[in-house]
Structures are given as structure tokens and as C-alpha cells.
Scaffold this active site. Sequence first.
Site, PDB file in Angstrom:
ATOM      1  N   SER A  17       0.857  -1.179   0.000  1.00 55.14           N
ATOM      2  CA  SER A  17       0.000   0.000   0.000  1.00 55.14           C
ATOM      3  C   SER A  17       0.896   1.233   0.000  1.00 55.14           C
ATOM      4  CB  SER A  17      -0.888   0.004   1.240  1.00 55.14           C
ATOM      5  OG  SER A  17      -0.097   0.340   2.368  1.00 55.14           O
ATOM      6  N   LYS A  18       0.245   2.383  -0.041  1.00 58.96           N
ATOM      7  CA  LYS A  18       0.991   3.647  -0.109  1.00 58.96           C
ATOM      8  C   LYS A  18       1.980   3.789   1.034  1.00 58.96           C
ATOM      9  CE  LYS A  18      -1.978   6.644  -2.727  1.00 58.96           C
ATOM     10  NZ  LYS A  18      -3.235   7.301  -2.590  1.00 58.96           N
ATOM     11  N   ARG A  19       1.644   3.151   2.139  1.00 62.65           N
ATOM     12  CA  ARG A  19       2.537   3.282   3.293  1.00 62.65           C
ATOM     13  C   ARG A  19       3.915   2.658   3.018  1.00 62.65           C
ATOM     14  NH1 ARG A  19       2.182  -1.085   6.748  1.00 62.65           N
ATOM     15  NH2 ARG A  19       0.561  -2.154   5.581  1.00 62.65           N
TER      16      ARG A  19
END
Length: 498
Positions: A258-260
Site C-alpha cells: 500500500s501507499k505506506r
Amino acid sequence: MNRSSIWDGGDQGRAEPVRVRFAPSPTGFLHVGGARTALFNWLYARKHGGVLVLRIEDTDRARSSEAMVRAILDGLTWLGLDWDEGPIFQSQSMARHQEQGLGLLEQQKAYACFCTPAELDEKRRQAQKVKVAYKYDRTCLRLGDSERAKKVASGAEHCVRFRVPEGVTSYEDGVHGHVSVQNEQMEDFVILRSDRTPTYQLTVVSDDIDMRITHIIRGDDHISNTPKQTLLYDALGKKPPAFAHLPLLLGEDKRKLSKRHGAVAVGDYRERGIRSEAMLNFLALLGWSPADGQEILSREDLTRLFSLKGVGNRGAVFDHKKLEWMNGQYLNRLTPDELWPDVERELRQRGLWREEFTGKERQWFMRWLDLMKPRARTVVSLVDAGTSYLTDEFQYSERAEGKHLKDPEVASRMRSLASALGRLEAYDEEHIEKVLRAEAEKLGVSASRLIHPARIAVTGQEVGPGVFEVLALVGKERTLQRLERLAAHIERRPPASA
Ligand code: GLU
């Protein structure tokens, strides 16, 4: 029919040519997961002489946008993934999807459901309370014909639910092998909403039938949809295509990517100086590996070697360092001429580009590129490392300063070196080396005591290409100025406290 026979062209029952599709929803940029799905479909189509259809699933009008469609097409084009049919916009087939949904209703393979969202929410809450998985309880399936007709006649809002038949649904997944689900685990899912718009399950099946799709390759996030879709094919009297679900992409912590974990949009990697052929190679290895374990594979190699047999069913880790390493491998194989356009673009963005690089400084610029290339992993890092060759505006790295500039004697050594180099007529690598070594001997220090500070004086950094080549490339005049600048910098420094 086993897993390999469907996927490797051996299925006697499937004489029709391979037709696959990539079906992104334009609610975001082209993500690395989507790009990998597109690539595997593309490889499968190219390998089997098939057709790749590009279908834009834009039925969620509120979340879809034209800008995202463009971004997806740009991303595919950048990766060199061409499609044979499309882009076809799913929203344009809405009437057809409705017609098929209503057809199922007429044949009583689906039924009208009058339950309100509030009623369903309440039932869901009750299920949660007693800790059972919620599933629609078929209240409206049990309605008598006359009651149902009355409700419809009175204009009561209703959606249409597919009636899941009894039994077991199974299929051979191209990656996971035999998959089997008890139908009683599936609820009667909605196929037409109360405003008659079709849901994802129906639109996908309806389009895949109309587009004569033979093989569906998509992410693992869709695996739970496949039994429902298989039932819809049966209900519509069609043979389901072959399905294969690609392993989930994971971050380095083994959690769902994910973006994290950093950038997930393909365009971001392009901006960071990743080359499309490296990105393509890297994406191909996310879940797939060739039999011989080779890692650097061209588009042609991939097309030749790709097979779903090489796709594992364990999550594939997106390793940023590996991507950069791979990019470095590709950069290194390029001639300066091939590398030029990307570097020019990056330099223009930073205001470091000069028209002379294509004119009287062309040869110098080529030497600069050649010198920077072997250590670079991306065009961005190449320009980062090479900036001090193009402008006087650079800083001395803190690490370099702490390691090699502490001794106040460095200032006078740099001045001695400058005056020795200043006397050089032929300012080239070979003569620079001779002068530097002679000067070190004269000063009674090892050559490295001059080499490290000189490199820092000229580039600001403690590491880089061979220092003699560096000084030659920077040129006599600028080298002398920079040696003096470093000497002055050291002298200006407050004395270290005892
Ligand atoms: N539009 C769906 C998505 O972007 C893909 C649907 C499918 O492959 O069946 O996830």
C-alpha cells in the site's frame, strides 16, 4: 482437464483463439499491481498469438475520471504494453447488462428483493452480535407470487438478487489449482441495484461473454468473486473462461502493498528515473520466475519464457532496492546516446541544461555521462551525483567533511596541489596523477591524503569515479578554483575545541 492443459494451449475443448483482457477501473492511477496484471495478460496474449482487449470499467461514475483513464493509458504505453482491441468503456454497455440481469429475473434465476438498507443493516448487526457470518436470509425469495406482484405494482423499491443454486462450485485456477466452494457459503448477491444499475459481478461476466474472453488473469483480490461469476456464466448458459489469480503484492514487511510502503503508481517510478524496460522486467518477476532463475530479461525473453506454470501462489514482495539495482543494470547497458533524452529531461527540470551540450560541449557532456553511468541506479541519482560537474553550487557532504577534512593541514595541501596542477600544460588524467603523486611525496603524506580532499573539493562527495578522471573532466580552471575554495572553507571554520 488439469491446470496446465487449459493454460498451455493443450485444451482440446478450447479451439478458439486466446482472448484476454485488462480491465482497470479508472478510479486511480495505474498501480504496480494493475500494471503487473496488464503485463501478465499481455505476455499471455503475445505468447499464444492471442488478442488483448483493454476494457475501462468506468461504471462507478462518481469515482471514475477522464484524467485517470489518460493516466492508465499513458502508463501502459510507457511500459510498451499495447492492446489489440479497445479501450472499450464499460459504461456504454449498461443497457446490455440490464437486459441480461432482467433476463435472469424472468427465468427465475434471480429475484426481486424489497428489503430496505435499514432492514439489512439491522440483520447484519444481529449477526455480528451472535458472531455469525452475515448472509442474506432470503426473506424475499420466500415471498409468494401474488405478494411479490403486489409490491412491484405498488412501486416498492427493489433490487435484483441472483439466486445461488444448491451444490458445489469448482474451477481449475491457473495458479492455485483446484478451487471448490460450497454454494451455501455464498449469499444471493445483488446483480441489479434498486435504480437498475448493474453491479460489478454482472457487468464483468456480461462483458467477458460479449467480448468472448477465453482466459481471465487478474489479482488474488478477485479470487472470491470467481465462484459467483462462474454461477452467473452457468445461469446465462455460457461456458466460463479459464481463471488465474496472481499472488498478492506485499511490502517488505510482508503486508499487503500500500501507499505506506512508498510509491504504488507506475508514473511515480517513471518520475524517479526508473526506465520502462527495467520496470517491466521487475514487474514480470513479481510472482513469476523463469525455470533457470535468470533475472535480467528483455521483453523478447519474457515473451518467450513466460508461462503460468512459473507463477507461484505465495505473495510477491515489492523490493524497491531490487528495482533500483535492476534499473542500474539497464542504465549501464545503454550508450550515452540512448541515455541522453532522459538525462536531458532531468537536467532541464533542474535548470541545469545548457544548449552547448549539443554543440561545442557535446564531447565533454558525453564524457560526463560515461563517467556517471556505471555508478548510477536511476537517472535521478545519476544527475544527483553529477550535479557538481555542471554547476559551482554544491555543498560538501557532512560525512565527507567529518571523515577527510578535519585536519587543518588539508588547506595548505590543497593550495600546494593547486599550484602544482596550475603548472601543468597537458591537463589530462595521466599527468594529473603524476603531479598529485609527486606532490604527496614532496609533502611527506600518502597520496590518499590528497586524493580524498581533492575529490571533495571538486565534487562535494567522498565517493565517486576515479579522482584523476574527475579532475580532468572538471577542467583545470575549475579544479584550481575549487581547491582554493575548499582551502578557504577549512580556514574559515572555527577551530575544533580541545
Ligand atoms: N475492474 C476491476 C479492477 O480494477 C477488475 C475486474 C476483473 O478483472 O474482473 O479491479
